[in-house]
Design a protein around this motif. Structure first.
Motif, PDB file in Angstrom:
ATOM      1  N   ALA A  62      18.892  11.332  22.786  1.00 58.19           N
ATOM      2  CA  ALA A  62      18.522  10.871  24.125  1.00 58.19           C
ATOM      3  C   ALA A  62      19.132   9.508  24.430  1.00 58.19           C
ATOM      4  O   ALA A  62      19.615   9.267  25.547  1.00 58.19           O
ATOM      5  N   ILE A  63      19.135   8.621  23.463  1.00 58.82           N
ATOM      6  CA  ILE A  63      19.703   7.288  23.677  1.00 58.82           C
ATOM      7  C   ILE A  63      21.214   7.369  23.871  1.00 58.82           C
ATOM      8  O   ILE A  63      21.776   6.660  24.708  1.00 58.82           O
ATOM      9  N   HIS A  64      21.869   8.256  23.130  1.00 59.22           N
ATOM     10  CA  HIS A  64      23.317   8.392  23.298  1.00 59.22           C
ATOM     11  C   HIS A  64      23.684   9.014  24.646  1.00 59.22           C
ATOM     12  O   HIS A  64      24.728   8.696  25.208  1.00 59.22           O
ATOM     13  N   HIS A  65      22.833   9.884  25.165  1.00 62.46           N
ATOM     14  CA  HIS A  65      23.128  10.509  26.455  1.00 62.46           C
ATOM     15  C   HIS A  65      22.739   9.619  27.639  1.00 62.46           C
ATOM     16  O   HIS A  65      23.317   9.740  28.721  1.00 62.46           O
ATOM     17  N   HIS A  66      21.760   8.734  27.472  1.00 63.52           N
ATOM     18  CA  HIS A  66      21.272   7.881  28.555  1.00 63.52           C
ATOM     19  C   HIS A  66      21.064   6.448  28.046  1.00 63.52           C
ATOM     20  O   HIS A  66      19.941   5.965  27.956  1.00 63.52           O
ATOM     21  N   PRO A  67      22.151   5.740  27.727  1.00 63.00           N
ATOM     22  CA  PRO A  67      21.990   4.406  27.132  1.00 63.00           C
ATOM     23  C   PRO A  67      21.357   3.388  28.085  1.00 63.00           C
ATOM     24  O   PRO A  67      20.547   2.560  27.652  1.00 63.00           O
ATOM     25  N   TYR A  68      21.687   3.446  29.365  1.00 64.31           N
ATOM     26  CA  TYR A  68      21.136   2.451  30.288  1.00 64.31           C
ATOM     27  C   TYR A  68      19.650   2.685  30.536  1.00 64.31           C
ATOM     28  O   TYR A  68      18.888   1.743  30.718  1.00 64.31           O
ATOM     29  N   ARG A  69      19.243   3.922  30.542  1.00 56.17           N
ATOM     30  CA  ARG A  69      17.812   4.218  30.670  1.00 56.17           C
ATOM     31  C   ARG A  69      17.062   3.659  29.463  1.00 56.17           C
ATOM     32  O   ARG A  69      15.982   3.081  29.600  1.00 56.17           O
ATOM     33  N   ALA A  70      17.642   3.815  28.267  1.00 54.31           N
ATOM     34  CA  ALA A  70      17.002   3.305  27.050  1.00 54.31           C
ATOM     35  C   ALA A  70      16.899   1.782  27.093  1.00 54.31           C
ATOM     36  O   ALA A  70      15.868   1.205  26.720  1.00 54.31           O
ATOM     37  N   ILE A  71      17.939   1.123  27.576  1.00 51.44           N
ATOM     38  CA  ILE A  71      17.912  -0.341  27.691  1.00 51.44           C
ATOM     39  C   ILE A  71      16.847  -0.765  28.693  1.00 51.44           C
ATOM     40  O   ILE A  71      16.095  -1.720  28.463  1.00 51.44           O
ATOM     41  N   GLY A  72      16.732  -0.048  29.804  1.00 52.07           N
ATOM     42  CA  GLY A  72      15.730  -0.366  30.816  1.00 52.07           C
ATOM     43  C   GLY A  72      14.316  -0.195  30.290  1.00 52.07           C
ATOM     44  O   GLY A  72      13.438  -1.029  30.547  1.00 52.07           O
ATOM     45  N   ILE A  73      14.082   0.882  29.541  1.00 53.68           N
ATOM     46  CA  ILE A  73      12.750   1.115  28.968  1.00 53.68           C
ATOM     47  C   ILE A  73      12.408   0.020  27.961  1.00 53.68           C
ATOM     48  O   ILE A  73      11.288  -0.497  27.947  1.00 53.68           O
ATOM     49  N   ALA A  74      13.380  -0.359  27.129  1.00 55.15           N
ATOM     50  CA  ALA A  74      13.135  -1.414  26.144  1.00 55.15           C
ATOM     51  C   ALA A  74      12.855  -2.749  26.833  1.00 55.15           C
ATOM     52  O   ALA A  74      11.961  -3.498  26.425  1.00 55.15           O
ATOM     53  N   ALA A  75      13.586  -3.044  27.903  1.00 51.45           N
ATOM     54  CA  ALA A  75      13.369  -4.291  28.637  1.00 51.45           C
ATOM     55  C   ALA A  75      11.994  -4.299  29.301  1.00 51.45           C
ATOM     56  O   ALA A  75      11.286  -5.316  29.286  1.00 51.45           O
ATOM     57  N   ALA A  76      11.602  -3.170  29.883  1.00 51.89           N
ATOM     58  CA  ALA A  76      10.276  -3.081  30.518  1.00 51.89           C
ATOM     59  C   ALA A  76       9.168  -3.254  29.483  1.00 51.89           C
ATOM     60  O   ALA A  76       8.180  -3.951  29.736  1.00 51.89           O
ATOM     61  N   ALA A  77       9.323  -2.635  28.325  1.00 52.60           N
ATOM     62  CA  ALA A  77       8.316  -2.774  27.274  1.00 52.60           C
ATOM     63  C   ALA A  77       8.233  -4.229  26.803  1.00 52.60           C
ATOM     64  O   ALA A  77       7.136  -4.756  26.591  1.00 52.60           O
ATOM     65  N   ALA A  78       9.385  -4.881  26.655  1.00 53.85           N
ATOM     66  CA  ALA A  78       9.396  -6.283  26.235  1.00 53.85           C
ATOM     67  C   ALA A  78       8.739  -7.168  27.293  1.00 53.85           C
ATOM     68  O   ALA A  78       8.009  -8.110  26.965  1.00 53.85           O
ATOM     69  N   LEU A  79       8.957  -6.844  28.555  1.00 55.16           N
ATOM     70  CA  LEU A  79       8.350  -7.613  29.637  1.00 55.16           C
ATOM     71  C   LEU A  79       6.827  -7.471  29.608  1.00 55.16           C
ATOM     72  O   LEU A  79       6.098  -8.471  29.731  1.00 55.16           O
ATOM     73  N   VAL A  80       6.334  -6.265  29.404  1.00 53.18           N
ATOM     74  CA  VAL A  80       4.892  -6.038  29.347  1.00 53.18           C
ATOM     75  C   VAL A  80       4.283  -6.758  28.153  1.00 53.18           C
ATOM     76  O   VAL A  80       3.256  -7.422  28.274  1.00 53.18           O
ATOM     77  N   VAL A  81       4.912  -6.651  27.005  1.00 48.21           N
ATOM     78  CA  VAL A  81       4.400  -7.318  25.802  1.00 48.21           C
ATOM     79  C   VAL A  81       4.420  -8.836  26.001  1.00 48.21           C
ATOM     80  O   VAL A  81       3.454  -9.530  25.640  1.00 48.21           O
ATOM     81  N   GLY A  82       5.474  -9.351  26.582  1.00 52.24           N
ATOM     82  CA  GLY A  82       5.552 -10.786  26.841  1.00 52.24           C
ATOM     83  C   GLY A  82       4.484 -11.249  27.810  1.00 52.24           C
ATOM     84  O   GLY A  82       3.858 -12.293  27.627  1.00 52.24           O
ATOM     85  N   PHE A  83       4.245 -10.461  28.854  1.00 50.18           N
ATOM     86  CA  PHE A  83       3.196 -10.795  29.830  1.00 50.18           C
ATOM     87  C   PHE A  83       1.827 -10.800  29.166  1.00 50.18           C
ATOM     88  O   PHE A  83       1.032 -11.717  29.385  1.00 50.18           O
ATOM     89  N   LEU A  84       1.547  -9.781  28.364  1.00 53.91           N
ATOM     90  CA  LEU A  84       0.245  -9.716  27.691  1.00 53.91           C
ATOM     91  C   LEU A  84       0.075 -10.834  26.673  1.00 53.91           C
ATOM     92  O   LEU A  84      -1.017 -11.367  26.507  1.00 53.91           O
ATOM     93  N   ALA A  85       1.135 -11.193  25.968  1.00 53.78           N
ATOM     94  CA  ALA A  85       1.056 -12.270  24.978  1.00 53.78           C
ATOM     95  C   ALA A  85       0.837 -13.630  25.659  1.00 53.78           C
ATOM     96  O   ALA A  85       0.150 -14.491  25.109  1.00 53.78           O
ATOM     97  N   ALA A  86       1.417 -13.812  26.830  1.00 58.50           N
ATOM     98  CA  ALA A  86       1.283 -15.097  27.540  1.00 58.50           C
ATOM     99  C   ALA A  86      -0.123 -15.274  28.104  1.00 58.50           C
ATOM    100  O   ALA A  86      -0.581 -16.407  28.280  1.00 58.50           O
ATOM    101  N   ARG A  87      -0.837 -14.186  28.353  1.00 61.45           N
ATOM    102  CA  ARG A  87      -2.187 -14.271  28.907  1.00 61.45           C
ATOM    103  C   ARG A  87      -3.199 -14.769  27.882  1.00 61.45           C
ATOM    104  O   ARG A  87      -4.229 -15.297  28.244  1.00 61.45           O
ATOM    105  N   ARG A  88      -2.952 -14.644  26.648  1.00 58.09           N
ATOM    106  CA  ARG A  88      -3.927 -15.021  25.602  1.00 58.09           C
ATOM    107  C   ARG A  88      -3.849 -16.449  25.260  1.00 58.09           C
ATOM    108  O   ARG A  88      -3.301 -17.304  25.197  1.00 58.09           O
TER     109      ARG A  88
END
Length: 88
Positions: A62-88
């Motif tokens: 899946a990552i080889h067929h859709h690399p930009y989608r994989a990068i977007g999902i990873a960036a979104a997950a990192a953004l959510v984790v960063g937001f949650l970590a900053a709230r504490r």
């Protein structure tokens, strides 16, 4: 609490020279139960390993067929984790 490994239990059963035939039968039942449990655990582990390999292969494809989608999902997950970590 006694935390003996299955091998230690089996060894202690093998070494025991019980005074009656009944204790020998109980020892054999325990030994058989341990062997069945180990066989079930091995089968579960093999199934889990097979599923993990299949999931890894699917993800790799899946990552080889859709690399930009994989990068977007990873960036979104990192953004959510960063937001949650900053709230504490």
């Amino acid at each position: 609490m006694n935390s003996m490994t299955p091998e230690a239990v089996t060894a202690s059963i093998d070494k025991s020279n019980g005074p009656s035939h009944g204790s020998f039968a109980i020892g054999e039942q325990i030994k058989d139960g341990l062997q069945r449990t180990r066989a079930r655990a091995d089968a579960l582990q093999a199934g889990a390993m097979r599923k993990a390999r299949e999931a890894t292969a699917y993800t790799d494809e899946a990552i080889h067929h859709h690399p930009y989608r994989a990068i977007g999902i990873a960036a979104a997950a990192a953004l959510v984790v960063g937001f949650l970590a900053a709230r504490r």
